[in-house]
Structure formats: structure tokens, C-alpha cells
Design an enzyme around this catalytic site. Structure first.
Site, mmCIF file in Angstrom:
data_model
loop_
_atom_site.group_PDB
_atom_site.id
_atom_site.type_symbol
_atom_site.label_atom_id
_atom_site.label_comp_id
_atom_site.label_asym_id
_atom_site.label_seq_id
_atom_site.Cartn_x
_atom_site.Cartn_y
_atom_site.Cartn_z
ATOM 1 N N GLU A 100 0.903 -1.030 0.082
ATOM 2 C CA GLU A 100 0.013 -0.059 0.135
ATOM 3 C C GLU A 100 0.858 1.329 -0.051
ATOM 4 O OE1 GLU A 100 -2.540 1.642 -0.410
ATOM 5 O OE2 GLU A 100 -4.179 0.958 0.328
ATOM 6 N N ASP A 101 0.209 2.205 -0.393
ATOM 7 C CA ASP A 101 1.053 3.613 -0.374
ATOM 8 C C ASP A 101 0.870 4.191 1.080
ATOM 9 O OD1 ASP A 101 -1.708 4.047 -0.594
ATOM 10 O OD2 ASP A 101 -1.570 5.571 -2.001
ATOM 11 N N ASP B 33 -3.789 5.635 6.810
ATOM 12 C CA ASP B 33 -4.022 7.061 7.278
ATOM 13 C C ASP B 33 -5.112 6.559 8.426
ATOM 14 O OD1 ASP B 33 -4.471 9.510 7.516
ATOM 15 O OD2 ASP B 33 -6.186 9.790 6.423
ATOM 16 N N LYS C 93 0.661 6.989 9.166
ATOM 17 C CA LYS C 93 0.254 8.137 10.003
ATOM 18 C C LYS C 93 -0.467 7.602 11.250
ATOM 19 C CE LYS C 93 -0.948 11.377 6.186
ATOM 20 N NZ LYS C 93 -2.157 12.081 5.517
ATOM 21 N N ASP D 27 -1.965 11.076 -4.666
ATOM 22 C CA ASP D 27 -2.359 12.044 -5.303
ATOM 23 C C ASP D 27 -3.132 13.205 -4.490
ATOM 24 O OD1 ASP D 27 -4.390 10.286 -4.868
ATOM 25 O OD2 ASP D 27 -5.826 11.722 -5.893
HETATM 26 P P1 IMP Z 1 -7.361 5.336 5.236
HETATM 27 O O1 IMP Z 1 -8.589 4.475 4.906
HETATM 28 O O2 IMP Z 1 -7.793 6.657 5.782
HETATM 29 O O3 IMP Z 1 -6.383 4.730 6.085
HETATM 30 O O4 IMP Z 1 -6.880 5.979 3.972
HETATM 31 C C1 IMP Z 1 -5.919 5.246 2.983
HETATM 32 C C2 IMP Z 1 -6.226 5.748 1.579
HETATM 33 O O5 IMP Z 1 -6.477 7.389 1.612
HETATM 34 C C3 IMP Z 1 -4.859 5.715 0.898
HETATM 35 O O6 IMP Z 1 -4.836 4.305 0.304
HETATM 36 C C4 IMP Z 1 -4.566 7.061 0.186
HETATM 37 O O7 IMP Z 1 -5.483 6.942 -1.176
HETATM 38 C C5 IMP Z 1 -5.706 8.077 0.771
HETATM 39 N N1 IMP Z 1 -4.936 8.931 1.576
HETATM 40 C C6 IMP Z 1 -4.671 9.223 2.758
HETATM 41 N N2 IMP Z 1 -3.827 10.009 3.351
HETATM 42 C C7 IMP Z 1 -3.236 10.615 2.065
HETATM 43 C C8 IMP Z 1 -2.581 11.661 1.777
HETATM 44 O O8 IMP Z 1 -1.806 12.336 2.760
HETATM 45 N N3 IMP Z 1 -2.150 11.865 0.680
HETATM 46 C C9 IMP Z 1 -2.888 11.202 -0.328
HETATM 47 N N4 IMP Z 1 -3.688 10.141 -0.267
HETATM 48 C C10 IMP Z 1 -3.827 9.875 1.020
HETATM 49 MG MG MG Z 2 -3.910 3.679 -1.533
#
Ligand code: IMP
Ligand code: MG
Length: 179
Positions: free
Chosen positions: A102-103, A106, A134, A162
């Protein structure tokens, strides 16, 4: 300090390419040692992980396979929450050692839904490799074994990630400049 503009916001250089490449090589080495005899199936989550996956895999030297999945989002019936389903996975994963690439993690909700979905297909084990994490934003308990960088809870762009569709092509990671 190098500053760039993406769409309507300014971003400053946060993780230079040399640092990214060095830490990815170290992470790959840990995976090589831990999973040497497991013939892991790497599953890169598109779109965001494409650059990380490519650079990570160049340093993986053990027998392995790689495939790519996408997460299709739709609004769930319950609590108006977003449900994400895996698609593009044609391989069987039962009994396999899977490594998700994964990138960024969050809140962790995307990763949790991906794990829940993959676990219904009876893999032997699932490990997670994420370029960025994070910790301050995490809202569900996740075990992240291969984290390349822990970062503060600020929006980042570049190296696959992005801002409104833009900036994925940047070869370094930039963090947003507060307005
Ligand atoms: P989560 O479900 O909140 O963990 O979000 C994960 C997804 O949100 C990642 O796969 C990214 O596509 C996007 N994302 C979360 N934080 C960032 C950021 O700082 N920059 C760009 N995309 C983000
Ligand atoms: Mg992603």
C-alpha cells in the site's frame, strides 16, 4: 527548500528520492529474510502503490509472485459508511502467504476492509508493507510489519499519491504547506 504547486496548493519536499530508495531497500531486505521460504504473493493496491511496488519488488530476491488489485468504493447501506471491495484478484490465495503493498495507511479503514475481504479467501497469513503510516490518524487496530516511513498527520502527495488525481508522477514525497 524545494516547493512545488499541485492544483491549487503548495507542497514542500518532505521525503527526498534518495531517502525513499534507501529505506525501501532496507524494508525489502527484511521481507527477503522473513519470507524466504514462503513463496509470497505480493498484492499491490492500485492506484497509489504503483511506484512503491515497482521499487520494492526490484529488491525482492526470493521466489515470489506479484499481482495487482483495485478497491472499488461504494456508499454502504449502514451508517452511510463507505464500503470498499477488492476487485481484479484472479489468483487463488487460499493457503498462501500474502503481502499487501500500500502507499499509505491513514485512518486504517481501507486496510481493515481489505484484510476482512482477503481473509474470507483463507490465506495462510497476510503481511502488510506500506510506504507511509500516519500513527496519529489510525482509528482501528492494525499490525503493520513493514512500514517504510512513519509520518505526521499531514496531507502528502507524490511518489504514487495524489491530490485530486494530480501529483502521482512525482518521484519524491511532498507535504502540504498550510495556507
Ligand atoms: P485510510 O482508509 O484512512 O487509511 O486512507 C487510506 C487511503 O487514503 C490511501 O490509500 C490514500 O489513497 C488516501 N490517503 C490518505 N492520506 C493521504 C495523503 O496524505 N495523501 C494522499 N492520499 C492519502
Ligand atoms: Mg491507496
Amino acid at each position: 527548500m524545494e516547493t512545488i504547486r499541485v492544483k491549487d496548493r503548495d507542497f514542500k519536499l518532505f521525503l527526498p528520492k534518495e531517502a525513499i530508495q534507501a529505506r525501501i531497500a532496507e524494508t525489502a531486505q527484511r521481507i527477503n529474510e522473513a519470507l524466504a521460504d514462503k513463496n509470497p504473493l505480493f498484492l499491490a493496491v492500485l492506484n497509489g502503490s504503483f511506484m512503491f511496488a515497482a521499487d520494492l519488488m526490484k529488491h525482492i530476491t526470493i521466489p515470489c509472485e506479484i499481482s495487482f488489485v483495485k478497491l472499488a468504493s461504494y456508499e454502504g447501506m449502514q451508517q452511510g459508511g463507505k464500503i470498499r471491495e477488492v476487485f481484479g484478484l484472479s489468483e487463488r490465495i487460499d493457503g498462501r502467504t500474502v503481502v499487501i503493498i500500500e502507499d499509505i495507511v491513514d485512518s486504517g479503514k481501507t486496510m481493515q476492509q481489505l484484510l476482512d475481504s482477503l481473509n474470507t479467501r483463507n490465506p495462510a497469513e497476510i503481511h502488510i508493507a506500506t510506504l507511509l503510516f500516519k500513527p496519529a490518524a489510525l482509528s482501528c487496530p492494525l499490525t503493520l510489519e513493514y512500514v517504510v516511513f512513519e509520518i505526521p498527520n499531514d496531507f502528502v502527495v507524490g511518489y504514487g499519491m495524489d491530490y485530486d488525481g494530480l501529483g502521482r508522477n512525482l518521484d519524491q514525497v511532498y507535504t502540504v504547506v498550510p495556507q
